[in-house]
Scaffold this motif. Sequence first.
Motif, PDB file in Angstrom:
ATOM      1  N   ASN A  88      52.499  40.290  28.631  1.00  0.00           N
ATOM      2  CA  ASN A  88      53.532  41.251  28.249  1.00  0.00           C
ATOM      3  C   ASN A  88      53.248  42.635  28.816  1.00  0.00           C
ATOM      4  O   ASN A  88      54.152  43.436  29.023  1.00  0.00           O
ATOM      5  CB  ASN A  88      53.632  41.352  26.720  1.00  0.00           C
ATOM      6  N   SER A  89      51.987  42.922  29.047  1.00  0.00           N
ATOM      7  CA  SER A  89      51.576  44.218  29.572  1.00  0.00           C
ATOM      8  C   SER A  89      50.304  44.030  30.381  1.00  0.00           C
ATOM      9  O   SER A  89      49.456  43.195  30.033  1.00  0.00           O
ATOM     10  CB  SER A  89      51.338  45.202  28.423  1.00  0.00           C
ATOM     11  N   VAL A  90      50.161  44.796  31.470  1.00  0.00           N
ATOM     12  CA  VAL A  90      49.005  44.617  32.349  1.00  0.00           C
ATOM     13  C   VAL A  90      48.353  45.958  32.685  1.00  0.00           C
ATOM     14  O   VAL A  90      48.949  47.015  32.513  1.00  0.00           O
ATOM     15  CB  VAL A  90      49.411  43.901  33.668  1.00  0.00           C
ATOM     16  N   ASN A  91      47.103  45.865  33.155  1.00  0.00           N
ATOM     17  CA  ASN A  91      46.371  47.022  33.693  1.00  0.00           C
ATOM     18  C   ASN A  91      46.156  48.159  32.696  1.00  0.00           C
ATOM     19  O   ASN A  91      46.235  49.333  33.055  1.00  0.00           O
ATOM     20  CB  ASN A  91      47.081  47.585  34.928  1.00  0.00           C
ATOM     21  N   ILE A  92      45.897  47.827  31.434  1.00  0.00           N
ATOM     22  CA  ILE A  92      45.503  48.851  30.471  1.00  0.00           C
ATOM     23  C   ILE A  92      44.020  49.141  30.702  1.00  0.00           C
ATOM     24  O   ILE A  92      43.182  48.243  30.581  1.00  0.00           O
ATOM     25  CB  ILE A  92      45.738  48.378  29.027  1.00  0.00           C
ATOM     26  N   LYS A  93      43.690  50.360  31.048  1.00  0.00           N
ATOM     27  CA  LYS A  93      42.323  50.697  31.434  1.00  0.00           C
ATOM     28  C   LYS A  93      41.591  51.395  30.297  1.00  0.00           C
ATOM     29  O   LYS A  93      42.078  52.378  29.738  1.00  0.00           O
ATOM     30  CB  LYS A  93      42.325  51.594  32.676  1.00  0.00           C
ATOM     31  N   THR A  94      40.413  50.868  29.946  1.00  0.00           N
ATOM     32  CA  THR A  94      39.514  51.533  29.007  1.00  0.00           C
ATOM     33  C   THR A  94      38.281  51.997  29.782  1.00  0.00           C
ATOM     34  O   THR A  94      38.197  51.842  30.991  1.00  0.00           O
ATOM     35  CB  THR A  94      39.104  50.593  27.862  1.00  0.00           C
ATOM     36  N   LYS A  95      37.292  52.543  29.085  1.00  0.00           N
ATOM     37  CA  LYS A  95      36.106  53.049  29.769  1.00  0.00           C
ATOM     38  C   LYS A  95      35.294  51.949  30.439  1.00  0.00           C
ATOM     39  O   LYS A  95      34.534  52.220  31.370  1.00  0.00           O
ATOM     40  CB  LYS A  95      35.228  53.823  28.784  1.00  0.00           C
TER      41      LYS A  95
END
Length: 225
Positions: free
Chosen positions: A194-201
């Motif tokens: 549903n959603s892609v490329n969420i960047k965390t540390k």
Amino acid sequence: MRNKNKRGFFLAILVVVLCATVVSCKKSDSDYYNYENNLKQFDGNALEYLESQKGIYDSLLLVLNRLPNLQDSLRNQKVTLFAATNKSFQIAVESLNAVRKKLNKAPLYLADVDIEQLDTMTSKYILRGEIVTADFQRYVDGLIVKSINHDYSMHINYNKADASGFIEGGPGIIIFTDPKNSIFVRYWQSAPTNSVNIKTKNAIINVLSPGHDFGFADFVTRTNN
């Protein structure tokens, strides 16, 4: 003269409609382009991201509490997570208990199921390294990747959804697949994002569709003991 006026009137209307269509199409195309290229950022690690999304990942967090090694990986290692929402776990647990009810067995829940089986299934959703769609979207047939534990092979493939009259003009979608150790695609089990490329540390997170059955259709057979 009257016929010429009519033709002129209809021609003007046609031009207006075509212009409006072009503007609308350009706007939609731009919207999806921006969606794809604005990499979302979270100021924390992957586990903290899950904890910050109240009411969405409670089941996944419960499972991770039972699996401290995986929990540590989401805190400290460079990983890519395909995050299953509460609905995915609900589908799996309800399917399990429907079978158990027919067998006159007591219900089981995420806090009760065999921890080794839970580790095997959950590990499939965590890949080694930070992988964004740009790293594999050029591979037409997708890419085989390895899970963080058990060296299990998973498959990722990049697609563009259709939108606003444009073929493949919509947002990017990853098809995340368990090949079941088979070369035959008919045995594979897949889930879209549903959603892609969420960047965390320390991680890249992709959110799986709520319709995904946690465990890639293996939850019942693995936990119904």
